[in-house]
Design a protein around this motif. Sequence first.
Motif, PDB file in Angstrom:
ATOM      1  N   LEU A   1      -0.110  -6.856  -1.584  1.00  0.00           N
ATOM      2  CA  LEU A   1       0.281  -7.682  -0.453  1.00  0.00           C
ATOM      3  C   LEU A   1       0.198  -6.774   0.769  1.00  0.00           C
ATOM      4  O   LEU A   1       0.776  -5.685   0.759  1.00  0.00           O
TER       5      LEU A   1
ATOM      6  N   PHE B   1       8.742 -11.788  -3.355  1.00  0.00           N
ATOM      7  CA  PHE B   1       8.805 -10.690  -2.377  1.00  0.00           C
ATOM      8  C   PHE B   1       9.285 -11.143  -1.009  1.00  0.00           C
ATOM      9  O   PHE B   1       9.354 -10.346  -0.086  1.00  0.00           O
ATOM     10  N   GLN B   2       9.539 -12.446  -0.880  1.00  0.00           N
ATOM     11  CA  GLN B   2       9.888 -12.976   0.445  1.00  0.00           C
ATOM     12  C   GLN B   2       8.780 -12.652   1.440  1.00  0.00           C
ATOM     13  O   GLN B   2       9.039 -12.286   2.593  1.00  0.00           O
ATOM     14  N   PHE B   3       7.547 -12.773   0.970  1.00  0.00           N
ATOM     15  CA  PHE B   3       6.379 -12.429   1.770  1.00  0.00           C
ATOM     16  C   PHE B   3       5.736 -13.716   2.258  1.00  0.00           C
ATOM     17  O   PHE B   3       5.520 -14.638   1.462  1.00  0.00           O
ATOM     18  N   ARG B   4       5.468 -13.837   3.547  1.00  0.00           N
ATOM     19  CA  ARG B   4       4.852 -15.066   4.050  1.00  0.00           C
ATOM     20  C   ARG B   4       3.331 -14.953   4.047  1.00  0.00           C
ATOM     21  O   ARG B   4       2.750 -14.262   4.879  1.00  0.00           O
TER      22      ARG B   4
ATOM     23  N   GLN C   1       8.886 -10.727   9.461  1.00  0.00           N
ATOM     24  CA  GLN C   1       9.221 -12.119   9.706  1.00  0.00           C
ATOM     25  C   GLN C   1      10.455 -12.181  10.608  1.00  0.00           C
ATOM     26  O   GLN C   1      10.607 -13.097  11.409  1.00  0.00           O
TER      27      GLN C   1
ATOM     28  N   GLY D   1      -0.426 -11.292   4.970  1.00  0.00           N
ATOM     29  CA  GLY D   1       0.680 -12.114   5.452  1.00  0.00           C
ATOM     30  C   GLY D   1       1.711 -11.273   6.173  1.00  0.00           C
ATOM     31  O   GLY D   1       1.391 -10.194   6.671  1.00  0.00           O
ATOM     32  N   LEU D   2       2.930 -11.769   6.206  1.00  0.00           N
ATOM     33  CA  LEU D   2       4.001 -11.044   6.888  1.00  0.00           C
ATOM     34  C   LEU D   2       5.061 -10.588   5.890  1.00  0.00           C
ATOM     35  O   LEU D   2       5.577 -11.392   5.109  1.00  0.00           O
ATOM     36  N   CYS D   3       5.374  -9.320   5.941  1.00  0.00           N
ATOM     37  CA  CYS D   3       6.406  -8.794   5.059  1.00  0.00           C
ATOM     38  C   CYS D   3       7.762  -9.299   5.565  1.00  0.00           C
ATOM     39  O   CYS D   3       7.870  -9.771   6.692  1.00  0.00           O
ATOM     40  N   PRO D   4       8.795  -9.217   4.724  1.00  0.00           N
ATOM     41  CA  PRO D   4      10.125  -9.714   5.114  1.00  0.00           C
ATOM     42  C   PRO D   4      10.581  -9.162   6.466  1.00  0.00           C
ATOM     43  O   PRO D   4      11.048  -9.920   7.325  1.00  0.00           O
TER      44      PRO D   4
END
Lengths: 143, 143
Positions: free
Chosen positions: B94, A121-124, B140, B134-137
């Motif tokens: 997420l 998901f390119q989720f950090r 970020q 967390g942080l979504c794309p």
Amino acid sequence: MDVQDSLELFQRYLQSQKQHITQTRLKIAEEVFKSQNHFDAQDLWRRLEGPRIAPATIYRTLDLLCRAGLVRRMELENRALYERVIGRPRHEHLVCVNCGVILEFEEPLIEDRLADVAERFQFRRISHQLVVSGLCPDCQQNP
Amino acid sequence: MDVQDSLELFQRYLQSQKQHITQTRLKIAEEVFKSQNHFDAQDLWRRLEGPRIAPATIYRTLDLLCRAGLVRRMELENRALYERVIGRPRHEHLVCVNCGVILEFEEPLIEDRLADVAERFQFRRISHQLVVSGLCPDCQQNP
DNA sequence: CTGTTTGCAAATGATTTGCATCCTA
DNA sequence: TAGGATGCAAATCATTTGCAAACAG
């Protein structure tokens, strides 16, 4: 990783954030680092009776400890529990809906799956919480 | 699995529990089954403005829907979100700590691991919730 | 009819906030 | 000495509860 080491990490975190190292913060952090179990903000406040510490300060400091990565917060039904994290293996929780007992388990494979998912998901990722609700062995016997 | 089917399941549940099938409960349940996203009790109450339904009744009915296994409740920071569960694949979440967006993913292997763990502990699972923060794309990029 | 369910309003209870004072840096 | 940190008390805010009236079976 004992209480002193943990306190030192906390102080280092405060400095890195240009925040003050105060007696109150150290007092609260020390009590947290001495804890062996899960606790909520009220528990902690009660344990610190004597020194005149405001609930508001407890919340503010717990928040700092979480940000520092030294404490983990977990959301349960209608309340938040905290636990010391530093110097302990990563783990997840089983919570008995009947008696409230909290069991811990380690399952590294889950972490691996989450890493995959995040990448997909390119989720950090910052943190996660996994809570399994159900009945502990005792409460299955005496419902 | 459309709204009507879901409503029928709810009615069947109520009967099985010897609870009344009331207009208010059906009204609330219908709105829930029409929902496409996560929502909290307040959202739902706002959407039902017009018919004079008390917040208390919203909470009571959501609780019934959860017990019936038709709705899932998830604990987030300082609030609980609900989502329709019936007729949808099991999934986890997420959550972006910046913009609040909620992404869903399916990961059956995690479920398998939990089954193992439960057996190991002789723990009878009822439900679980896994939330990755967390942080979504997007966030970020624009922090 | 009779026990449930509901709306309403008040109660709860954890967490947050405003602010004057106190204490680090 | 200046600006962050704290205690205190009041404010929030989601959720729950008590109760008389309305409703389902």
